[in-house]
Design a protein around this motif. Structure first.
Motif, PDB file in Angstrom:
ATOM      1  N   ARG A 508      48.870  57.598  12.968  1.00  0.00           N
ATOM      2  CA  ARG A 508      50.165  57.543  13.870  1.00  0.00           C
ATOM      3  C   ARG A 508      49.897  56.347  14.770  1.00  0.00           C
ATOM      4  O   ARG A 508      48.843  56.360  15.504  1.00  0.00           O
ATOM      5  CB  ARG A 508      50.307  58.870  14.427  1.00  0.00           C
ATOM      6  CG  ARG A 508      50.995  59.640  13.231  1.00  0.00           C
ATOM      7  CD  ARG A 508      51.187  61.209  13.813  1.00  0.00           C
ATOM      8  NE  ARG A 508      51.586  62.184  12.932  1.00  0.00           N
ATOM      9  CZ  ARG A 508      51.287  63.504  13.026  1.00  0.00           C
ATOM     10  NH1 ARG A 508      51.347  63.900  14.148  1.00  0.00           N
ATOM     11  NH2 ARG A 508      51.816  64.349  12.006  1.00  0.00           N
ATOM     12  N   VAL A 509      50.847  55.675  15.066  1.00  0.00           N
ATOM     13  CA  VAL A 509      50.975  54.652  16.114  1.00  0.00           C
ATOM     14  C   VAL A 509      50.699  55.283  17.485  1.00  0.00           C
ATOM     15  O   VAL A 509      49.514  54.490  18.087  1.00  0.00           O
ATOM     16  CB  VAL A 509      52.441  54.132  16.163  1.00  0.00           C
ATOM     17  CG1 VAL A 509      52.469  53.061  17.424  1.00  0.00           C
ATOM     18  CG2 VAL A 509      52.795  53.190  14.769  1.00  0.00           C
ATOM     19  N   GLU A 510      50.893  56.325  17.930  1.00  0.00           N
ATOM     20  CA  GLU A 510      50.856  56.836  19.402  1.00  0.00           C
ATOM     21  C   GLU A 510      49.175  57.059  19.505  1.00  0.00           C
ATOM     22  O   GLU A 510      48.598  57.069  20.818  1.00  0.00           O
ATOM     23  CB  GLU A 510      51.542  58.148  19.473  1.00  0.00           C
ATOM     24  CG  GLU A 510      51.350  59.188  18.564  1.00  0.00           C
ATOM     25  CD  GLU A 510      52.175  59.386  17.774  1.00  0.00           C
ATOM     26  OE1 GLU A 510      52.652  60.388  16.969  1.00  0.00           O
ATOM     27  OE2 GLU A 510      52.597  58.429  17.028  1.00  0.00           O
ATOM     28  N   ALA A 511      48.333  57.283  18.362  1.00  0.00           N
ATOM     29  CA  ALA A 511      46.822  57.427  18.640  1.00  0.00           C
ATOM     30  C   ALA A 511      46.186  56.260  18.032  1.00  0.00           C
ATOM     31  O   ALA A 511      44.907  56.322  17.975  1.00  0.00           O
ATOM     32  CB  ALA A 511      46.572  58.817  18.030  1.00  0.00           C
ATOM     33  N   SER A 512      46.671  55.337  17.852  1.00  0.00           N
ATOM     34  CA  SER A 512      46.060  54.145  17.220  1.00  0.00           C
ATOM     35  C   SER A 512      45.077  53.313  17.920  1.00  0.00           C
ATOM     36  O   SER A 512      43.944  52.977  17.202  1.00  0.00           O
ATOM     37  CB  SER A 512      47.107  53.187  16.439  1.00  0.00           C
ATOM     38  OG  SER A 512      47.650  52.414  17.337  1.00  0.00           O
ATOM     39  N   VAL A 515      41.648  54.618  17.635  1.00  0.00           N
ATOM     40  CA  VAL A 515      41.055  54.087  16.091  1.00  0.00           C
ATOM     41  C   VAL A 515      40.608  52.731  16.240  1.00  0.00           C
ATOM     42  O   VAL A 515      39.691  52.486  15.615  1.00  0.00           O
ATOM     43  CB  VAL A 515      42.062  54.735  14.991  1.00  0.00           C
ATOM     44  CG1 VAL A 515      41.509  54.017  13.797  1.00  0.00           C
ATOM     45  CG2 VAL A 515      42.436  56.176  14.767  1.00  0.00           C
ATOM     46  N   LEU A 516      41.525  52.032  16.662  1.00  0.00           N
ATOM     47  CA  LEU A 516      41.020  50.572  16.871  1.00  0.00           C
ATOM     48  C   LEU A 516      39.718  50.304  17.743  1.00  0.00           C
ATOM     49  O   LEU A 516      38.957  49.354  17.269  1.00  0.00           O
ATOM     50  CB  LEU A 516      42.332  49.807  17.502  1.00  0.00           C
ATOM     51  CG  LEU A 516      43.724  49.660  16.407  1.00  0.00           C
ATOM     52  CD1 LEU A 516      44.703  48.920  17.134  1.00  0.00           C
ATOM     53  CD2 LEU A 516      42.856  48.843  15.214  1.00  0.00           C
ATOM     54  N   GLU A 517      39.637  51.140  18.890  1.00  0.00           N
ATOM     55  CA  GLU A 517      38.372  50.836  19.738  1.00  0.00           C
ATOM     56  C   GLU A 517      37.419  51.318  18.985  1.00  0.00           C
ATOM     57  O   GLU A 517      36.194  50.859  18.808  1.00  0.00           O
ATOM     58  CB  GLU A 517      38.865  52.004  20.833  1.00  0.00           C
ATOM     59  CG  GLU A 517      37.391  51.784  21.910  1.00  0.00           C
ATOM     60  CD  GLU A 517      36.976  50.379  22.449  1.00  0.00           C
ATOM     61  OE1 GLU A 517      35.938  50.256  22.580  1.00  0.00           O
ATOM     62  OE2 GLU A 517      37.990  49.611  22.366  1.00  0.00           O
ATOM     63  N   LEU A 518      37.393  52.466  18.007  1.00  0.00           N
ATOM     64  CA  LEU A 518      36.311  52.779  17.058  1.00  0.00           C
ATOM     65  C   LEU A 518      35.856  51.408  16.127  1.00  0.00           C
ATOM     66  O   LEU A 518      34.988  51.229  15.917  1.00  0.00           O
ATOM     67  CB  LEU A 518      36.594  53.883  16.217  1.00  0.00           C
ATOM     68  CG  LEU A 518      35.967  54.167  14.997  1.00  0.00           C
ATOM     69  CD1 LEU A 518      34.643  54.718  15.325  1.00  0.00           C
ATOM     70  CD2 LEU A 518      36.662  55.375  14.192  1.00  0.00           C
ATOM     71  N   VAL A 519      37.249  50.917  15.469  1.00  0.00           N
ATOM     72  CA  VAL A 519      36.842  50.075  14.363  1.00  0.00           C
ATOM     73  C   VAL A 519      36.291  48.640  15.198  1.00  0.00           C
ATOM     74  O   VAL A 519      35.138  47.998  14.583  1.00  0.00           O
ATOM     75  CB  VAL A 519      38.100  49.339  13.841  1.00  0.00           C
ATOM     76  CG1 VAL A 519      37.916  48.307  12.833  1.00  0.00           C
ATOM     77  CG2 VAL A 519      38.655  50.697  12.956  1.00  0.00           C
TER      78      VAL A 519
END
Length: 658
Positions: A508-512, A515-519
């Motif tokens: 979901r956008v609000e938690a993205s 996730v992007l920091e992980l990537v």
């Protein structure tokens, strides 16, 4: 597993309810929910049973229906493995229908988890009841049976619509509460309708007395018709106090495939003609000759209930929703780095309801057509799981299934140097003979060092897999990713030489940003796909597929109200189910949602209003204090609101937010 081991700060085990071949069920007090629950754990744990327990929970984690037992939380750690579910206060189906305790062995025939075809076995029906003649009356309360049948049909139909088949419908897996609600239990043998093939001559699964003829054969893909056959056996038994076919299992298996079942009226009197006919049709040998789900709902008077409730159309079952070609092309470009022996990660982010899962499903269908024997594995981070590496654990379970299906030579080719350490991360991998038999290359006492070497072993496995196949690994609902998984994924995809595979992460956008920091910590090419509004022409086509081609003006109005959200669009087509087209006149989405919430009852509506007025997520405790609703009732109402997509929950503890 002892009761003292199961007991935790959260759960107090009160008593043992029952046991079967797959596990033990206890009544427990969930201190955080403030209610009693049923707690199912494993008897004599091993990796196969652990896999089965997790699978049973996950297959129904998102399916909510009043006639299917509600599942709550999955807990797996070094000391205990169990899941909790609704505690159904009721009696066995036959006890309810016969107005007595159904203690006959045939009422509780044992589930056969796996029996090789052609293997002699002892009778599973035990001592048979005294045979009734057609001069004796049926022992069944017909009025009660008529009240129960629509509920069982609705529950099973909901399961089938979700793409699942139960495979073990029988009286002991059905309980009836004091207020007459029938609840289907025990989903240990549930399978996906499109993934339940059994190799010819290998094994059958289920309870012989209730199996459909095609299930007895063990060499065909089962359909929903197998569950309807089992329901026919249940009806026959309820009416006659005997089974359509009796004897030792091998005789029953053979007779079902070669003989026609007799009618209940052949054995007892007082069987209504319509129930006699229905039972006979459900017990037809050929699956296609049995009533379908919608037909059966009409026959038992449940069609109007289903229409009133509205079964939400699925956008992801067949992956055929048009309108996302540019997005699909973007995902296809994320495969390009693999041809250059590079790692790739695609992040799909969107607000809830925009169709992330549907898009990924469509993409995977295209991947299946690619060369190099594609390997596609899907996992999901469920909010209700308390399990190490929970965002990837489900995917590894699928990996174990795929690995098990390989021949010995191919299975050995994937083994890393320290294959023996893989089960220390994911015990389910010990199901794979090649891993279980791998040499013990290391004896590492320090837990941190052991984890480091195990990470390396899994990384090497994925490298070998990427060398041989086009590999796409999907992790859904990454907004709930846990720290263990984050650490593992970063290590798997670190430089140098990460596996040449594609990870697709949806969130979901609000938690993205998390996730992007992980990537960003991975040595992989990133594709970021923001899923926007559904195209108007595609939205109109979707609406027409639900409303009918003659309703273009109405479809256009609904599309305008939905503002690009496929979920909201389907919500409005759902509202119209069973209503005239004039019902939408002058109503927007807010009005429709308000009306539907009102139909859920005063308590559910009150809780939804409190959440809406709060304007931000609030904890269960705050919600309970504000509403004055006790914890047990609040949990039931929140489950209803979640099933109706009115609220969503973040987390799985008492301080989780609504």
């Amino acid at each position: 597993m002892s009761e003292s081991v199961i007991a935790t700060e959260r759960y107090e085990v009160l008593r043992r309810i029952g046991a079967g071949g797959m596990g033990v069920v206890y009544e427990a007090q969930d201190r955080e929910r403030g209610q009693k629950v049923a707690l199912k754990t494993i008897a004599d744990p091993d990796v196969a049973k652990l896999y089965q327990l997790k699978r049973e929970f996950r297959v129904l984690a998102d399916l909510s229906h009043p006639n299917l037992v509600a599942l709550y939380d999955l807990v797996v750690d070094a000391e205990a493995c169990f899941f909790t579910m609704e505690l159904v206060d009721g009696v066995d189906l036959l006890a309810y229908l016969w107005r007595q305790i159904a203690d006959s062995d045939i009422a509780h025939a044992a589930t056969t988890a796996s029996v090789p075809v052609g293997t002699p076995t002892e009778a599973v029906t035990g001592s048979e009841p005294t045979a009734r003649s057609s001069e004796q009356p049926t022992p069944c309360d017909i009025d009660r049976l008529r009240a129960i049948l629509p509920q069982l049909a609705l529950g099973l139909h909901a399961l089938h619509v979700a793409g699942k088949i139960h495979r073990d419908v029988k009286p002991s897996n059905i309980r009836v509460t004091k207020d007459g609600r029938a609840v289907l239990l025990d989903f240990g043998l549930v399978a996906d309708l499109d993934r339940n093939n059994v190799a010819a001559g290998s094994a059958i699964a289920g309870t012989v007395a209730y199996m459909a003829p095609e299930q007895c054969a063990g060499d065909v893909a089962l359909t929903a018709a197998a569950d309807w056959y089992a329901l026919g056996v249940v009806i026959f038994q309820a009416l006659t106090a005997r089974l359509p076919f009796e004897g030792v299992p091998m005789r029953v298996l053979f007779d079902k495939q070669t003989k026609a079942a007799q009618r209940p009226s052949r054995f007892v009197r007082g069987v209504p003609a319509d129930l006699d006919d229905l039972c006979a049709e459900l017990l037809e040998r050929e699956p296609g000759a049995r009533p379908s789900g919608p037909t059966l709902l009409k026959r038992v008077g449940a069609a109007h209930v289903e229409t009133a409730r509205g079964s939400q159309p699925s956008m992801s079952r067949d992956g055929l929703v048009p309108g996302r070609e540019p997005e699909l092309a973007t995902l296809e470009r994320a495969l390009v780095p693999l041809s250059k022996r590079r790692a790739s990660v695609a992040v799909v982010r969107a607000p809830s309801g925009m169709g992330k899962t549907t898009l990924v499903t469509q993409f995977l269908e295209r991947v299946r057509t690619l060369p190099r024997d594609p390997v596609i594995l899907r996992g999901r981070c469920l909010e209700s799981e308390d399990i190490p590496y929970k965002a990837i654990d489900h995917l590894v379970d699928e990996l174990s299934d795929w690995w098990l299906a390989l021949g010995p030579k191919d299975a050995q080719a994937l083994l890393p140097r320290d294959a023996c350490l893989l089960p220390t991360l994911f015990p389910v991998l010990d199901r794979v003979p090649a891993i279980a038999d791998a040499p013990r290359t290391r004896q590492v006492g320090d837990p941190q060092a052991r984890r480091t070497h195990a990470f390396d072993a899994l990384r090497e496995t994925l490298q070998r897999l990427g060398d041989r196949h086009t590999v796409v690994l999907v992790l859904d609902d990454m907004q709930w990713v846990d720290r263990d998984t984050t650490t593992l994924l970063v290590d798997l995809m670190r430089a140098p030489d990460p596996p040449s595979i594609l990870f697709v992460l949806s969130t979901r956008v609000e938690a993205s940003e998390r996730v992007l920091e992980l990537v960003r910590r991975m040595d992989a090419e990133l594709t970021l796909l923001d899923l926007g509004a559904f195209p108007e022409d595609a939205a109109i086509a979707l609406a027409l597929s639900q409303l009918g081609e003659a309703n273009l003006p109405v479809a256009r109005r609904l599309v305008a109200e939905a503002e690009g959200s496929p979920l909201f669009l389907i919500e409005m087509t759902r509202y119209l189910t069973g209503r005239s087209l004039d019902a939408i006149a002058g109503k927007g989405l807010d009005d429709i949602l308000s009306e539907r919430v009102a139909e859920l009852g005063d308590v559910a509506r009150g809780l939804a209003e409190i959440v809406a007025v709060a304007g931000e997520p609030i904890t269960r405790r705050v919600l309970a204090a504000a509403s004055g609703v006790d914890n047990a009732e609040m949990s039931r109402q929140i489950a209803t609101l979640r099933a109706e997509r009115v609220v969503r929950i973040t987390g799985s503890r008492a301080d989780d937010t609504v």
